[in-house]
Each structure stands twice: as structure tokens, then as C-alpha cells.
Design a protein around this motif. Structure first.
Motif, PDB file in Angstrom:
ATOM      1  N   GLU A 107     -38.973   5.327 -23.804  1.00  0.00           N
ATOM      2  CA  GLU A 107     -37.764   5.129 -24.912  1.00  0.00           C
ATOM      3  C   GLU A 107     -38.283   5.744 -26.242  1.00  0.00           C
ATOM      4  N   ILE A 108     -37.456   6.658 -26.868  1.00  0.00           N
ATOM      5  CA  ILE A 108     -38.035   7.120 -28.161  1.00  0.00           C
ATOM      6  C   ILE A 108     -36.732   6.971 -29.052  1.00  0.00           C
ATOM      7  N   GLU A 109     -37.054   6.628 -30.378  1.00  0.00           N
ATOM      8  CA  GLU A 109     -36.076   6.696 -31.514  1.00  0.00           C
ATOM      9  C   GLU A 109     -36.691   7.202 -32.706  1.00  0.00           C
ATOM     10  N   PHE A 110     -35.642   8.315 -33.502  1.00  0.00           N
ATOM     11  CA  PHE A 110     -35.906   8.596 -34.773  1.00  0.00           C
ATOM     12  C   PHE A 110     -34.707   8.611 -35.475  1.00  0.00           C
ATOM     13  N   ASP A 111     -34.862   9.004 -36.645  1.00  0.00           N
ATOM     14  CA  ASP A 111     -33.828   9.280 -37.776  1.00  0.00           C
ATOM     15  C   ASP A 111     -33.576  10.811 -37.990  1.00  0.00           C
ATOM     16  N   ALA A 112     -32.527  11.246 -37.848  1.00  0.00           N
ATOM     17  CA  ALA A 112     -32.306  12.661 -37.974  1.00  0.00           C
ATOM     18  C   ALA A 112     -32.353  13.165 -39.487  1.00  0.00           C
ATOM     19  N   ALA A 113     -32.276  12.200 -40.183  1.00  0.00           N
ATOM     20  CA  ALA A 113     -32.465  12.411 -41.955  1.00  0.00           C
ATOM     21  C   ALA A 113     -34.000  13.010 -42.012  1.00  0.00           C
ATOM     22  N   GLY A 114     -34.799  12.190 -41.347  1.00  0.00           N
ATOM     23  CA  GLY A 114     -36.194  12.317 -41.701  1.00  0.00           C
ATOM     24  C   GLY A 114     -36.726  13.440 -40.830  1.00  0.00           C
ATOM     25  N   TYR A 115     -36.134  13.809 -40.108  1.00  0.00           N
ATOM     26  CA  TYR A 115     -36.356  14.779 -38.683  1.00  0.00           C
ATOM     27  C   TYR A 115     -37.357  15.860 -39.330  1.00  0.00           C
ATOM     28  N   GLN A 116     -38.414  16.174 -38.215  1.00  0.00           N
ATOM     29  CA  GLN A 116     -39.383  17.290 -38.317  1.00  0.00           C
ATOM     30  C   GLN A 116     -39.210  18.141 -37.229  1.00  0.00           C
ATOM     31  N   GLY A 141     -38.992  20.346 -34.028  1.00  0.00           N
ATOM     32  CA  GLY A 141     -39.708  20.366 -33.011  1.00  0.00           C
ATOM     33  C   GLY A 141     -39.882  19.196 -32.341  1.00  0.00           C
ATOM     34  N   GLU A 142     -39.544  17.879 -32.932  1.00  0.00           N
ATOM     35  CA  GLU A 142     -39.493  16.513 -32.421  1.00  0.00           C
ATOM     36  C   GLU A 142     -38.422  16.303 -31.211  1.00  0.00           C
ATOM     37  N   LEU A 143     -37.519  16.838 -31.300  1.00  0.00           N
ATOM     38  CA  LEU A 143     -36.547  16.653 -30.083  1.00  0.00           C
ATOM     39  C   LEU A 143     -37.131  17.125 -28.784  1.00  0.00           C
ATOM     40  N   ALA A 144     -37.241  18.479 -28.750  1.00  0.00           N
ATOM     41  CA  ALA A 144     -37.649  19.299 -27.559  1.00  0.00           C
ATOM     42  C   ALA A 144     -38.934  18.546 -26.974  1.00  0.00           C
ATOM     43  N   MET A 145     -39.928  17.908 -27.815  1.00  0.00           N
ATOM     44  CA  MET A 145     -41.188  17.312 -27.530  1.00  0.00           C
ATOM     45  C   MET A 145     -40.882  15.804 -26.947  1.00  0.00           C
ATOM     46  N   ALA A 146     -39.902  15.296 -27.392  1.00  0.00           N
ATOM     47  CA  ALA A 146     -39.605  13.983 -27.007  1.00  0.00           C
ATOM     48  C   ALA A 146     -38.576  13.894 -25.797  1.00  0.00           C
ATOM     49  N   ALA A 147     -37.989  15.062 -25.507  1.00  0.00           N
ATOM     50  CA  ALA A 147     -37.123  15.044 -24.344  1.00  0.00           C
ATOM     51  C   ALA A 147     -37.966  15.471 -23.122  1.00  0.00           C
ATOM     52  N   SER A 148     -39.162  16.328 -23.281  1.00  0.00           N
ATOM     53  CA  SER A 148     -39.877  16.911 -22.459  1.00  0.00           C
ATOM     54  C   SER A 148     -40.395  15.927 -21.480  1.00  0.00           C
ATOM     55  N   PRO A 149     -40.626  16.088 -20.156  1.00  0.00           N
ATOM     56  CA  PRO A 149     -41.058  15.217 -19.111  1.00  0.00           C
ATOM     57  C   PRO A 149     -42.542  14.859 -19.678  1.00  0.00           C
ATOM     58  N   ASP A 190     -30.654   8.370 -34.846  1.00  0.00           N
ATOM     59  CA  ASP A 190     -29.771   7.758 -35.651  1.00  0.00           C
ATOM     60  C   ASP A 190     -29.299   8.605 -36.731  1.00  0.00           C
ATOM     61  N   ALA A 191     -28.370   8.207 -37.644  1.00  0.00           N
ATOM     62  CA  ALA A 191     -27.949   9.045 -38.902  1.00  0.00           C
ATOM     63  C   ALA A 191     -27.806  10.510 -38.707  1.00  0.00           C
ATOM     64  N   VAL A 192     -27.167  10.859 -37.702  1.00  0.00           N
ATOM     65  CA  VAL A 192     -26.919  12.490 -37.409  1.00  0.00           C
ATOM     66  C   VAL A 192     -26.040  12.841 -38.490  1.00  0.00           C
ATOM     67  N   GLU A 193     -25.204  12.186 -39.355  1.00  0.00           N
ATOM     68  CA  GLU A 193     -24.471  12.655 -40.493  1.00  0.00           C
ATOM     69  C   GLU A 193     -25.122  12.912 -41.354  1.00  0.00           C
ATOM     70  N   LYS A 194     -26.298  12.621 -41.595  1.00  0.00           N
ATOM     71  CA  LYS A 194     -27.286  12.756 -42.856  1.00  0.00           C
ATOM     72  C   LYS A 194     -28.628  13.805 -42.328  1.00  0.00           C
ATOM     73  N   CYS A 195     -28.378  14.578 -41.122  1.00  0.00           N
ATOM     74  CA  CYS A 195     -29.400  15.270 -40.615  1.00  0.00           C
ATOM     75  C   CYS A 195     -30.026  16.509 -41.365  1.00  0.00           C
TER      76      CYS A 195
END
Length: 327
Positions: free
Chosen positions: A47-56, A58-66, A78-83
Motif C-alpha cells: 500500500e502506497i499513498e501520496f498527495d497529488a498536490a505535492g507530487y514529484q 515519476g512517483e506514480l510509475a515507480m509506485a505502480a511497478s512490481p 489524494d487531492a487530485v483536484e489540486k494536482c
């Protein structure tokens, strides 16, 4: 490419490679999220959580990789409306090649930010959970009915009317009330059962005053009103409760059709339509019009336009009771 209709109700929320909860109704967001997360955890994901507003980037691809820890992933954003712009670019790219062993849950509270992502999500056929704010009582009543049905519990028409009178103005309170009734009671939930738990609420008291007034029972209406005032109830919601009942009666007057048909057209619940129809049959049409004028005068008086708000609400209840007896 035609956009597919993928908006689904909170009660049907389930995991998908990418799923978005869309809307700002906190109760619906929480319940939909709980359903998705609980189901996704059955595969024991990382399980991984992060906030879209403070996103860096490459984080999504890294988190979703096996990973070495688990092939399955549960990623809550969270907070995709502030991404950030980086998140928007990465999320759009991720939709082209999502990891089927991952569940990426996007929380979007509303607004224009991220609209391109929402459009692409819909076009790709990924589910988007409807968590829009429930602005009218009819929608909140449907929510409560769904909760009872899911729990395999029955609440009768009078019980639902009593529950909505007591708690229907606030979804969080309504949801908590449904939880308590499901947990603490057995069998069919009736108005008497609801009254045992919530009969002392200001809202419930206001609607009891309204019921007595539109029935022409001035003695009961004033007795309930004076008790409410003596225990600290404000005149404003008491006037509002009576006025709401009168407006409901006026809405259904002269309309034909089933309660279900009218409920949709008038933005009322079917039980509200049925009840308003029963009540308006006893009323003279001119008297009902006069009562609505009295409601407007009382509303102005209790909100600062008169010298004595208590006198204003007592006069209003007495006037409604009097008009109810005109044939």
C-alpha cells in the motif's frame, strides 16, 4: 472517441486498475473508498499513498511497478483536484499502460483542475464513482434507503419520514443515525422506533409542530411549539419546518400521476409526495395560498424583521392551524 458512461454510485464501488472517486460529499467519498480498499486488501497488496498536490515526477510509475515485496499494489492518490502539472502528465501517460496487478485509486473533490484526466479516464472506460454533494432531501432519503437495503433491514414509510424529519438535513448525521438503527434495533424500523432515538431533535420537533398545524390541531401544535421554545429551540428552524411542509403541499396540488413520477419532477421523495397529497386533500386552495403568505411574513419576522420572534412563530402556527380548518 466517444466517452463511455462510467459514472457509478458509491454503493457499487469496487477495485479496478484505475478508479476515481469524484465529488465532495465526504460521507460518500469515505464509504466508496472503504469499499474499494477493503476489497483490494484481499490480495495483500503493498500500500502506497501520496498527495497529488505535492507530487514529484515519476512517483506514480515507480509506485505502480512490481516490487520484491508484492506484485499487487494499492495506490491511493489524494487531492487530485489540486494536482501538480507533473502528476497530471504522469497520470495521463499511466492510463495508456496501467499495471493490471495494481489498483490506483484517485480522489478528486471537484473543480476544473484535472478535467483532462477525468475525460481520458471516462474515454478509457475506467470507473468513476459518483460522490457529488447530495443537495436535496430526496437524494439523501435514497441514500438512507440504500444503506438499509444493503444491511438487509426494512424501514417503513412512516419510519423513513420520521428519520428524515430528524436527521435529513445533514448527510453525516443521517448516516450515523442509520448506523445506530441498524446496530441497535431488530425487525422493521417504524416511526415509533425512530422517535425513541431521535424524537428530541430540534428538526423532529419542528416537523411535529408542522404536522399538528396542517392538521388544524391548534392545541397540540402550540403545546409542542412552546415546549420546543422552552427547551432552547430557535424560532427560525421551527418556522422553516412548517413552511417546508406547506410548500410540499402546494407543489403536489393539482398534479396527477404516480408518486414516483412526481417525485422526480418535483425533487421530492415518493413518500413525501404521498404524504403531501394526503394532507393537501383536506385543505381549501385559497387557505393554502394564504398560509404561504403567512409563512413568508413569519420568516421575515423571525429573521430580524419583527420585534418578537417568539410571538411571530406562535402567530404563524396559530394561523396555519386556523386556515387548515377552512373548508
Amino acid at each position: 472517441m466517444a466517452v463511455k458512461k462510467t459514472l457509478v454510485p458509491w454503493s457499487s464501488a469496487k477495485p479496478a486498475p484505475v478508479v476515481m472517486i469524484s465529488g465532495g460529499e465526504s460521507v460518500l467519498v469515505r464509504m466508496a473508498k472503504d469499499r474499494i480498499v477493503t476489497a483490494a486488501r484481499k490480495s495483500d497488496p503493498e500500500e502506497i499513498e501520496f498527495d497529488a498536490a505535492g507530487y514529484q515526477a515519476g512517483e506514480l510509475a515507480m509506485a505502480a511497478s512490481p516490487s520484491l515485496f508484492s506484485s499487487s499494489k494499492l495506490i491511493v492518490v489524494d487531492a487530485v483536484e489540486k494536482c501538480s502539472e507533473d502528476f497530471l502528465n504522469d497520470a495521463l501517460a499511466y492510463l495508456d499502460e496501467p499495471n493490471d496487478d495494481a489498483v490506483v485509486l484517485l480522489l478528486h473533490a471537484g473543480g476544473n483542475r484535472g478535467a483532462k484526466l477525468v475525460k481520458k479516464l471516462d474515454a478509457a472506460g475506467f470507473p468513476r464513482i459518483d460522490a457529488a454533494v447530495l443537495k436535496n432531501e430526496s437524494d439523501r432519503a435514497k441514500f438512507a434507503q440504500t444503506r438499509f437495503k444493503t444491511a438487509k433491514r426494512r424501514i417503513d414509510e412512516a419510519g423513513m419520514a420520521a428519520l428524515m424529519s430528524a436527521l435529513g438535513s445533514d448527510l453525516a448525521e443521517l448516516n450515523a443515525g442509520v448506523d445506530q438503527l441498524i446496530e441497535d434495533t431488530e425487525g422493521t424500523i417504524t416511526a415509533e422506533v425512530v422517535d425513541q432515538y431521535y424524537g428530541g431533535r430540534v428538526e423532529a420537533t419542528g416537523f411535529k409542530v408542522a404536522d399538528a398545524a396542517v392538521a388544524g390541531d391548534v392545541k397540540k401544535a402550540l403545546s409542542l411549539l412552546r415546549h420546543a421554545l422552552s427547551t432552547g429551540s430557535d424560532p427560525v428552524p421551527l418556522v422553516a419546518a412548517v413552511a417546508m411542509k406547506l410548500r410540499g403541499m402546494a407543489k403536489v396540488q393539482g398534479f396527477s400521476g404516480t408518486s414516483g413520477e412526481l417525485a422526480s419532477e418535483l425533487k421530492m421523495a415518493p413518500w413525501q409526495v404521498d404524504r403531501a397529497r394526503r394532507e393537501v386533500r383536506r385543505w381549501n386552495e385559497v387557505a393554502l395560498g394564504q398560509s404561504l403568505i403567512a409563512a413568508a411574513e413569519a420568516d421575515e419576522a423571525v429573521k430580524g424583521g419583527g420585534r418578537d420572534p417568539v410571538y411571530a412563530v406562535e402567530w404563524f402556527v396559530s394561523e396555519v392551524s386556523r386556515l387548515a380548518r377552512i373548508r
